[in-house]
Enzyme design. Sequence first.
Site, short mmCIF file in Angstrom:
data_model
loop_
_atom_site.label_atom_id
_atom_site.label_comp_id
_atom_site.label_asym_id
_atom_site.label_seq_id
_atom_site.Cartn_x
_atom_site.Cartn_y
_atom_site.Cartn_z
N HIS A 244 -0.94 -9.91 -7.56
CA HIS A 244 -2.27 -9.32 -7.76
C HIS A 244 -3.30 -10.38 -8.11
O HIS A 244 -4.47 -10.25 -7.74
CB HIS A 244 -2.19 -8.20 -8.81
CG HIS A 244 -1.35 -7.04 -8.35
ND1 HIS A 244 -0.66 -6.22 -9.20
CD2 HIS A 244 -1.09 -6.57 -7.08
CE1 HIS A 244 -0.01 -5.30 -8.49
NE2 HIS A 244 -0.26 -5.49 -7.21
N HIS B 21 2.43 -1.31 2.27
CA HIS B 21 3.44 -0.76 1.34
C HIS B 21 2.72 -0.56 0.01
O HIS B 21 2.74 -1.42 -0.86
CB HIS B 21 4.60 -1.73 1.19
CG HIS B 21 5.37 -1.95 2.45
ND1 HIS B 21 4.86 -2.63 3.53
CD2 HIS B 21 6.63 -1.57 2.79
CE1 HIS B 21 5.77 -2.66 4.49
NE2 HIS B 21 6.85 -2.03 4.07
N SER C 65 -1.88 -2.50 -6.20
CA SER C 65 -2.77 -3.12 -5.21
C SER C 65 -3.83 -2.15 -4.66
O SER C 65 -4.98 -2.56 -4.48
CB SER C 65 -1.95 -3.74 -4.07
OG SER C 65 -0.96 -2.85 -3.61
N GLU D 60 2.45 4.54 2.55
CA GLU D 60 3.55 4.62 1.59
C GLU D 60 4.54 5.65 2.11
O GLU D 60 4.15 6.77 2.43
CB GLU D 60 3.01 5.01 0.20
CG GLU D 60 4.06 5.34 -0.82
CD GLU D 60 5.11 4.25 -1.03
OE1 GLU D 60 4.76 3.07 -1.17
OE2 GLU D 60 6.31 4.60 -1.03
N GLY E 175 4.51 1.51 7.19
CA GLY E 175 3.39 0.57 7.19
C GLY E 175 3.50 -0.49 8.27
O GLY E 175 2.48 -0.95 8.81
N ASP F 178 3.80 -5.88 1.38
CA ASP F 178 4.50 -5.98 0.09
C ASP F 178 5.68 -5.00 0.04
O ASP F 178 5.69 -4.07 -0.77
CB ASP F 178 3.47 -5.67 -1.02
CG ASP F 178 4.08 -5.72 -2.41
OD1 ASP F 178 5.06 -6.45 -2.60
OD2 ASP F 178 3.55 -5.02 -3.30
#
Length: 320
Positions: A19, A42, A125, A149, A178, A203
């Site tokens: 982050h 993700h 995120s 997601e 994703g 991610d």
Amino acid sequence: MFSYRHAFHAGNHADVLKHLTLVATLRHLMRKDNPLTLIDTHAGAGIYRLDSEAAQTSGEALAGIARVQHQGASNSGAKTAPRTVGSAQGAIKIEYDALADYLALLASFNRSAPPGAPWRVYPGSPLLMHALMTEPGRAAVHDRLRLFELHPTDAQALQAHIEQLDAGRQVSMARQDGFEALKALLPPPASGSGSRRALVLIDPSYEIKTDYAKVAAAIQDGLRRFATGVYLVWYPIIPRPEAHGLPRRLRTLAQQADRPWLHATLAIGSAPGATGLAASGMFVINPPHTLAGILRSALPRLEDALARGPHAGWSVDAGG
Ligand code: SAM
């Protein structure tokens, strides 16, 4: 079905590295007024409670962001001052302090906490990106945030958190793969001035080892569709050939596409009886030219805050 739930890991050292890098990269991109398409392949649940049973059971945020918050508070006098780091050519002044910026952003999600109290909320995120794209002065630009997601519970939680943002068409989410969804989003739409800009965060949880190959394939395809996109990939540093090979593979893909790259790692070291992930990395393709210096200034301070024993450390390499 997947068993990974990010609620157990939110605010751990890996999230801190990821982050911080994300926020520093976005700040740079947002210095220009042209709209950005932000894609989180993700996304997780979007935002997490650090006093939840999941966070308390794992203790990962306690060993992660709680320690960084504590160190940030004890260094608060120096937080916003320009920092200076050494280089072969002499000292470089870094005006932008990414760690202070990241901590200030987290503090803004915890305004109701008494001063000095441990934070109870950790934005993932999606909420971090949303916070930056709606800051005063940016709101009129019409950036877009596209979230994906797959986990049913986290997808539902993410949907609920997005509805609370009341962001209209600026933010959308889908319970969709994703990796697949990314293909349809690149290149991003052109703005009124004809410019196309996108940041893609990839991610995965790497619960299944094919994720490593899927990340590389997504980057290869992404660079073919949109070579100037900014791609950020998080990966775990674990004794698994696929994990070792991923940054090398990404560097090769960046070099083949003739694009600049940056690779940052953070390791918290080993402690007696400690289990769980001890190190992770971020690989960025088309990074801002300032990012290497910014991370070389921030990562030693993260190491200070997070190190739990031998083999703690950080690295930043860049090329292209
Ligand atoms: N990016 C989030 C953040 O920084 O706050 C954390 C994401 S977490 C590490 C990875 C998430 O990916 C999990 O919530 C998992 O359910 C989800 N996931 C796994 N495979 C997926 C796929 N193929 N497409 C979309 N989401 C997936």
